[in-house]
Design an enzyme around this catalytic site. Sequence first.
Site, PDB file in Angstrom:
ATOM      1  N   ARG A   1       0.847  -1.185   0.000  1.00 17.16           N
ATOM      2  CA  ARG A   1       0.000   0.000   0.000  1.00 17.16           C
ATOM      3  C   ARG A   1       0.887   1.240   0.000  1.00 17.16           C
ATOM      4  O   ARG A   1       1.961   1.253   0.591  1.00 17.16           O
ATOM      5  CB  ARG A   1      -0.900   0.020   1.244  1.00 17.16           C
ATOM      6  CG  ARG A   1      -2.033  -0.990   1.190  1.00 17.16           C
ATOM      7  CD  ARG A   1      -2.988  -0.824   2.363  1.00 17.16           C
ATOM      8  NE  ARG A   1      -2.399  -1.200   3.620  1.00 17.16           N
ATOM      9  CZ  ARG A   1      -1.956  -0.368   4.549  1.00 17.16           C
ATOM     10  NH1 ARG A   1      -2.049   0.942   4.361  1.00 17.16           N
ATOM     11  NH2 ARG A   1      -1.431  -0.806   5.664  1.00 17.16           N
TER      12      ARG A   1
ATOM     13  N   TYR B   1      -1.135  -3.745  -6.945  1.00 16.03           N
ATOM     14  CA  TYR B   1      -0.970  -4.429  -5.657  1.00 16.03           C
ATOM     15  C   TYR B   1      -2.296  -4.440  -4.886  1.00 16.03           C
ATOM     16  O   TYR B   1      -2.965  -3.396  -4.768  1.00 16.03           O
ATOM     17  CB  TYR B   1       0.128  -3.751  -4.801  1.00 16.03           C
ATOM     18  CG  TYR B   1       0.081  -4.275  -3.399  1.00 16.03           C
ATOM     19  CD1 TYR B   1       0.576  -5.545  -3.101  1.00 16.03           C
ATOM     20  CD2 TYR B   1      -0.563  -3.565  -2.389  1.00 16.03           C
ATOM     21  CE1 TYR B   1       0.442  -6.072  -1.834  1.00 16.03           C
ATOM     22  CE2 TYR B   1      -0.689  -4.086  -1.119  1.00 16.03           C
ATOM     23  CZ  TYR B   1      -0.183  -5.343  -0.845  1.00 16.03           C
ATOM     24  OH  TYR B   1      -0.330  -5.875   0.408  1.00 16.03           O
TER      25      TYR B   1
ATOM     26  N   LYS C   1      -9.611  -2.021   1.819  1.00 15.38           N
ATOM     27  CA  LYS C   1      -9.259  -0.855   2.634  1.00 15.38           C
ATOM     28  C   LYS C   1      -9.992   0.408   2.169  1.00 15.38           C
ATOM     29  O   LYS C   1     -10.447   1.209   2.977  1.00 15.38           O
ATOM     30  CB  LYS C   1      -7.750  -0.616   2.599  1.00 15.38           C
ATOM     31  CG  LYS C   1      -6.906  -1.810   3.056  1.00 15.38           C
ATOM     32  CD  LYS C   1      -7.157  -2.178   4.489  1.00 15.38           C
ATOM     33  CE  LYS C   1      -6.131  -3.189   4.982  1.00 15.38           C
ATOM     34  NZ  LYS C   1      -6.401  -3.606   6.368  1.00 15.38           N
TER      35      LYS C   1
ATOM     36  N   HIS D   1     -11.074  -1.580  11.738  1.00 18.54           N
ATOM     37  CA  HIS D   1      -9.966  -2.444  11.312  1.00 18.54           C
ATOM     38  C   HIS D   1      -9.799  -3.537  12.368  1.00 18.54           C
ATOM     39  O   HIS D   1      -8.837  -3.524  13.139  1.00 18.54           O
ATOM     40  CB  HIS D   1      -8.717  -1.573  11.190  1.00 18.54           C
ATOM     41  CG  HIS D   1      -7.560  -2.223  10.509  1.00 18.54           C
ATOM     42  ND1 HIS D   1      -6.275  -1.763  10.620  1.00 18.54           N
ATOM     43  CD2 HIS D   1      -7.483  -3.306   9.694  1.00 18.54           C
ATOM     44  CE1 HIS D   1      -5.457  -2.532   9.913  1.00 18.54           C
ATOM     45  NE2 HIS D   1      -6.172  -3.469   9.348  1.00 18.54           N
TER      46      HIS D   1
ATOM     47  N   SER E   1      -0.756  -3.031  11.877  1.00 24.26           N
ATOM     48  CA  SER E   1      -0.173  -4.062  11.018  1.00 24.26           C
ATOM     49  C   SER E   1       1.019  -4.698  11.727  1.00 24.26           C
ATOM     50  O   SER E   1       1.693  -4.047  12.521  1.00 24.26           O
ATOM     51  CB  SER E   1       0.287  -3.446   9.698  1.00 24.26           C
ATOM     52  OG  SER E   1      -0.792  -2.789   9.077  1.00 24.26           O
TER      53      SER E   1
ATOM     54  N   CYS F   1       1.132  -7.070  14.034  1.00 22.50           N
ATOM     55  CA  CYS F   1       0.992  -7.434  15.447  1.00 22.50           C
ATOM     56  C   CYS F   1       0.277  -8.776  15.596  1.00 22.50           C
ATOM     57  O   CYS F   1      -0.145  -9.146  16.686  1.00 22.50           O
ATOM     58  CB  CYS F   1       0.229  -6.365  16.207  1.00 22.50           C
ATOM     59  SG  CYS F   1       1.187  -4.875  16.498  1.00 22.50           S
TER      60      CYS F   1
ATOM     61  N   ASP G   1      -9.720  -9.088   9.454  1.00 23.59           N
ATOM     62  CA  ASP G   1      -9.203  -7.752   9.156  1.00 23.59           C
ATOM     63  C   ASP G   1     -10.198  -6.618   9.383  1.00 23.59           C
ATOM     64  O   ASP G   1      -9.804  -5.560   9.831  1.00 23.59           O
ATOM     65  CB  ASP G   1      -8.706  -7.716   7.691  1.00 23.59           C
ATOM     66  CG  ASP G   1      -7.785  -6.535   7.401  1.00 23.59           C
ATOM     67  OD1 ASP G   1      -6.972  -6.189   8.278  1.00 23.59           O
ATOM     68  OD2 ASP G   1      -7.876  -5.967   6.305  1.00 23.59           O
TER      69      ASP G   1
ATOM     70  N   SER H   1       4.614 -10.456   0.682  1.00 21.01           N
ATOM     71  CA  SER H   1       3.929 -11.364  -0.249  1.00 21.01           C
ATOM     72  C   SER H   1       2.660 -11.888   0.419  1.00 21.01           C
ATOM     73  O   SER H   1       2.557 -11.937   1.640  1.00 21.01           O
ATOM     74  CB  SER H   1       4.855 -12.513  -0.645  1.00 21.01           C
ATOM     75  OG  SER H   1       5.352 -13.171   0.494  1.00 21.01           O
ATOM     76  N   ARG H   2       1.707 -12.280  -0.392  1.00 20.72           N
ATOM     77  CA  ARG H   2       0.352 -12.503   0.128  1.00 20.72           C
ATOM     78  C   ARG H   2      -0.286 -13.785  -0.394  1.00 20.72           C
ATOM     79  O   ARG H   2       0.074 -14.287  -1.447  1.00 20.72           O
ATOM     80  CB  ARG H   2      -0.535 -11.328  -0.308  1.00 20.72           C
ATOM     81  CG  ARG H   2      -0.108  -9.972   0.231  1.00 20.72           C
ATOM     82  CD  ARG H   2      -0.638  -9.748   1.606  1.00 20.72           C
ATOM     83  NE  ARG H   2      -0.131  -8.520   2.223  1.00 20.72           N
ATOM     84  CZ  ARG H   2      -0.786  -7.869   3.187  1.00 20.72           C
ATOM     85  NH1 ARG H   2      -1.956  -8.302   3.617  1.00 20.72           N
ATOM     86  NH2 ARG H   2      -0.256  -6.785   3.729  1.00 20.72           N
TER      87      ARG H   2
ATOM     88  N   ASN I   1      -2.216 -16.916  24.076  1.00 19.78           N
ATOM     89  CA  ASN I   1      -3.018 -15.706  24.271  1.00 19.78           C
ATOM     90  C   ASN I   1      -4.435 -16.041  24.717  1.00 19.78           C
ATOM     91  O   ASN I   1      -5.155 -15.185  25.226  1.00 19.78           O
ATOM     92  CB  ASN I   1      -3.056 -14.875  22.981  1.00 19.78           C
ATOM     93  CG  ASN I   1      -1.694 -14.293  22.640  1.00 19.78           C
ATOM     94  OD1 ASN I   1      -0.851 -14.123  23.530  1.00 19.78           O
ATOM     95  ND2 ASN I   1      -1.458 -14.002  21.375  1.00 19.78           N
TER      96      ASN I   1
END
Length: 594
Positions: free
Chosen positions: A71, A199, A208, A228, A250, A252, A279, A370-371, A498
Site C-alpha cells: 500500500r 498491488y 481498505k 480495522h 499491522s 501485530c 481484518d 507477499s500474500r 493468548n
Amino acid sequence: MALTTNKAVLDWIDEMSKMTTPDKIVWIDGSKKQIADLEKEACLTGEIIELNQEKLPGCYYHRTAVNDVARVEHRTFICAPSKEEAGPTNNWMDPKEAYKMASEIFKGSMKGRTMYVIPYSMGPVGSPFAKIGFELTDSIYVVLNMNIMTRVGQAVCDTLGNSTDFVRGLHSKCDIDEEKRYILQFPQDNTIWSCNSGYGGNVLLGKKCFALRIASYQGWKESWMAEHMLILGIENPKGEVKYVTAAFPSACGKTNLAMMIPPEGYTSKGYKVWTLGDDIAWLRVGPDGRLWAVNPEAGFFGVAPGTNMKSNPNALLSTEKGTIFTNVVLKPDGTVWWEGLDKNPPTDALDWKGNPWDPASGQKGAHPNSRFTAPAKNCPCIAKNWEDPAGVPISAIIFGGRRAKTAPLVYQSRDWDHGVFVGSIMASETTAAASGAVGVVRRDPMAMLPFCGYNMGDYWQHWIDMGKEIKNAPKIFNVNWFRLNENGKFMWPGYGENFRVLEWIIKRCEDQVDANVTPIGFVPKAEDINLEGLDYTIEGDRKFDIDALREILTVEKEYWMEDVKSIEEFYAKFGDKLPNELKSSLETLKKNFN
Ligand code: OXD
Ligand code: MN
C-alpha cells in the site's frame, strides 16, 4: 451483457468508459465458467501462472511489478471538500483538483484492454449490514481476487435494484508508474479512483478503500462503525460462544489471533476458537441494545512470510485450494514457498521477481509483503455462522499494540468513554528489540491511522456518541503480547497461549473475576490468569511463571509519563476536534499517577 438496468450504474459506467476508452466491457457474474475462462486467459498472457493442480487445486500464482509491492500511504488521499474534513492524519486533495488530475491519468488508460465491471457486496448479500459497490478494472488479477474477497455477481445487482446507493470504484493499472500512482477516496461522492498500481491493498477496492475509508465515513453519517478489526468466537465446554473484536496495527499478529488454537489443556476440555474475520468488522447496534458485528469480506488477504503449521495452521490450511499467491517463491513442482514456511528453502526455485533463487544468497525469496488470497470458507475454524446476515453480538472490544515496557499484558478500561481513550492512544514501537531499547512510537488510534476516511477527531467523537446508543456496550480492553525483559527478549509466549488472556477478558465481561484498580484501568490479579500447562522459557532466561506474569502486569509511572507527553503532542494536532471526553481521560490519567 449488463447485469442491471439501474440507470445510475449504467450512466456512470458510460462516463468512465468514455474516459478510459477500453476496447470492450465485460460484466462479471462470478460464475464458475466465467472465472475459469478468465483464469485461462490470464494464464495465456502470463498475468497469472497455474500452480500444481494436484497439490494446490484451483490455485494460481502472480507477480506484481517490482515497484508495486505494498500500500502507498503517501499517495493515498481523502478528497473531502476541505482539508479540515480529512483531518491532520490524512493526506488531502481538493476533490475538483483530484478528479481533474486523475482524469488526465485515466484518459485512454484502458485502450487495447477490457474493462471488467465487478458488482460486489461487502457483507452477505442482502444483510442489513451489507453495502454494494462496483469496481471497474482492467486487471483480471483484480477480478479473480475480488471474486474471493467479496460476494460478486447477479444477486448483488438484484439487491441494488434502482438504488443510487453504491460505491463507484474505478481502477486502472495504467503503466504501473510510481510517479502517477494515486489512491483517491471521495467519501462525499461514494467514489474511489485508483491508478498505476496492481498491488492488492491499492486495487482490491472493496477492502481498505471501501470497507474502511469510505465505510468509516458512511458509518459516521449513518450511526454505525467500520473498524480495522478481526472477529472471533470463543466457545466454552458448555457450547456457549462469546464474540470479541480486536484491532491491532499491522504486523501485530491479527490474522494469527483470529485463527488461534487454544492450548492443549483447553482444547481437551472442549474450548474452541472460531474465526469470523481477520481484518475488518462492521458494527451496528442491534434491537437488543448490544453491538453486533459482521465481517464484510469473504476471504483473507494475508501476509505469507512467517505463516507455518506452528504459527498459524488454520491460515496455512486455508490456502490449500482456490487461492491466489502473490510475490512468493515459485517452486519447480508448481507449489510455493516463503520465508518461515519451513526450514527447507527450495533449490531451483524462482524468487518473487521471477529470477532463479539461491537460498544461500542471503536475498529473500519471497517479498516480505507477499500474500495469499484465500476464501474464508476454506478455513478449518471458520465459524458456522460467519455469514449470518444479522452478525454476532460482541462482548468485548480488544485494542493492542507492540509496546516494550509501557502497556501491561492486558488491562480493562473503566467504561466506554475511557475505552475510547484507550483506543485513541494505541501505539506500536518499532522493534529495537536486541538492545531492549524502547523504539520509536508510532501512534495508530484504533489501528485506523491509514484507514479513517475523515477527521480522526470526528471519528473519536463518533465512538463517544455510539457509546450513548449502545445500551449493553461491549467492555473495552487493551492487550500487549510484546513486553520485553531487560535483555530485549519477549516475556510472553503469545500465539495460542493468548487464549489465557481471552479467558480473563470473558470472565471480566461476565463479572466472574475481580481486578486490581490501577491508574490506567483494571489490571488482572496474577493468580486470575490461568498458567496451568504453560511451558515456556523466556529466551536464554527462565521458565515463565507467576512471577514473570507479575512483571508483565506492572504499570510503571516512568513509562506512562513519557507516554503522556507523546499523547499530548499527538492530541494537539486535533485542536477543537479533540473530544472533551478524551481530554478529561488524559487529565485523569495524569492525576491518577500523581
Ligand atoms: C493489511 C494491513 O494489509 O492492515 O491488512 O496493512
Ligand atoms: Mn489490515
